[in-house]
Scaffold this active site. Structure first.
Site, PDB file in Angstrom:
ATOM      1  N   PHE A 209      -5.660  17.620   0.321  1.00 28.87           N
ATOM      2  CA  PHE A 209      -5.475  18.100  -1.057  1.00 28.87           C
ATOM      3  C   PHE A 209      -4.173  18.871  -1.162  1.00 28.87           C
ATOM      4  O   PHE A 209      -3.833  19.673  -0.290  1.00 28.87           O
ATOM      5  CB  PHE A 209      -6.639  19.010  -1.448  1.00 28.87           C
TER       6      PHE A 209
ATOM      7  N   GLY B 120       6.130  14.087  -1.979  1.00 30.16           N
ATOM      8  CA  GLY B 120       6.083  13.522  -0.630  1.00 30.16           C
ATOM      9  C   GLY B 120       5.276  14.347   0.347  1.00 30.16           C
ATOM     10  O   GLY B 120       5.249  14.026   1.550  1.00 30.16           O
TER      11      GLY B 120
ATOM     12  N   TYR C 262      -2.626   5.358  -0.823  1.00 31.15           N
ATOM     13  CA  TYR C 262      -3.129   5.049   0.520  1.00 31.15           C
ATOM     14  C   TYR C 262      -2.774   3.628   0.927  1.00 31.15           C
ATOM     15  O   TYR C 262      -2.389   3.383   2.081  1.00 31.15           O
ATOM     16  CB  TYR C 262      -4.644   5.257   0.569  1.00 31.15           C
TER      17      TYR C 262
ATOM     18  N   ASN D  10      -4.528   6.307  -8.572  1.00 34.41           N
ATOM     19  CA  ASN D  10      -3.278   6.818  -8.002  1.00 34.41           C
ATOM     20  C   ASN D  10      -3.431   7.035  -6.501  1.00 34.41           C
ATOM     21  O   ASN D  10      -2.526   6.693  -5.719  1.00 34.41           O
ATOM     22  CB  ASN D  10      -2.882   8.125  -8.683  1.00 34.41           C
TER      23      ASN D  10
ATOM     24  N   GLY E 180       1.847  14.950   0.367  1.00 32.60           N
ATOM     25  CA  GLY E 180       0.637  14.273   0.806  1.00 32.60           C
ATOM     26  C   GLY E 180       0.931  13.247   1.888  1.00 32.60           C
ATOM     27  O   GLY E 180       0.200  13.126   2.874  1.00 32.60           O
TER      28      GLY E 180
ATOM     29  N   ARG F  63       3.489  14.810  -5.900  1.00 29.61           N
ATOM     30  CA  ARG F  63       4.579  13.847  -6.107  1.00 29.61           C
ATOM     31  C   ARG F  63       5.908  14.355  -5.538  1.00 29.61           C
ATOM     32  O   ARG F  63       6.980  14.114  -6.090  1.00 29.61           O
ATOM     33  CB  ARG F  63       4.711  13.490  -7.592  1.00 29.61           C
TER      34      ARG F  63
ATOM     35  N   ASN G  91     -10.040   6.894  -8.713  1.00 28.25           N
ATOM     36  CA  ASN G  91      -8.758   7.549  -8.443  1.00 28.25           C
ATOM     37  C   ASN G  91      -7.711   6.503  -8.033  1.00 28.25           C
ATOM     38  O   ASN G  91      -7.360   6.371  -6.864  1.00 28.25           O
ATOM     39  CB  ASN G  91      -8.926   8.614  -7.364  1.00 28.25           C
TER      40      ASN G  91
END
Length: 227
Positions: A144, A153, A189, A184, A155, A151, A182
């Site tokens: 999280f 980078g 992924y 997005n 994650g 947005r 989800n």
């Protein structure tokens, strides 16, 4: 428009560090889990407490990282971070010159490490096992990033670091779940090379459904003795 009180605006170079968490991070982890529950529309399932997080994530003695429940914290700093070989998992520099970022919760998420750092996200993972591969793996329970820092980078940095550690340890795979609405996250992924497996369903025993099995081992043992 004026920035909200207690907010901090980050511009220019900002340094990100993914590090091992410790008990000092528990208040932030607790708040981040609640924010995640809000985002996922699952606050009705949220029952975590700081006391339970402390006792389960940071027992004494603490097992080595990635051999049991492992919590990682994402900190951002306006000044360079010197990596610590005992706790730093990954680090990178962000250039916010073209798009300064205002964090309205910077004060509330001031990192216990000090130095003007703010905590922006977390990962919790633990080992699992694949009988088909005959190898251990890592299961990512949660990943999280707080809204202002998405947005950027980060994650990708966090998940890449966990996957990299699994590969270095000779593990067979890394797995996690994603909510089916989800899109997005699913796209993200898949963009990282992950397979999303629609043929598998999560099965869960929890709460009263789990509690009703208390004592079942004793009952089974008693039945065998009677035979």
């Amino acid at each position: 428009m004026a920035a909200p009180p207690n907010s901090t605006t980050f511009s220019g170079d900002v340094w990100a560090e993914l590090r091992l968490a410790d008990a000092r991070d528990v208040p932030h982890i607790h708040r981040l889990i609640h924010q995640m529950a809000e985002f996922e529309l699952l606050t009705d399932l949220f029952a975590a407490t700081e006391e339970l997080l402390t006792s389960t994530l940071f027992p004494s003695p603490t097992p080595p990282p990635f051999t049991s429940f492992t919590a990682l914290i994402l900190d951002l700093s306006p000044s360079p971070i010197v990596p610590d070989s005992s706790s730093t998992i990954a680090s990178r520099r962000l250039d916010l010159s073209a798009s300064p970022l205002t964090d309205p919760e910077a004060a509330a998420f001031a990192s216990p490490r000090g130095g003007g750092r703010v905590t922006a996200g977390f990962v919790i993972c633990f080992p699992n096992y694949s009988t088909f591969l005959s190898k251990p793996g890592l299961y990512v329970e949660d990943i999280f990033v707080r809204a202002p820092w998405r947005r950027r980078g980060l994650g990708r940095m966090m998940l890449s670091a966990v996957a990299g550690r699994a590969a270095e340890l000779g593990m067979g795979r890394v797995e996690w779940c994603v909510l089916d609405w989800n899109k997005n996250a699913i796209d993200f992924y898949e963009g990282m090379g992950a397979d999303v497996l629609p043929q598998w369903r999560i099965c869960r025993l929890a709460g009263a459904a789990l509690d009703k099995y208390k004592g079942s081992q004793e009952e089974a043992a008693g039945g065998k003795a009677a035979e």
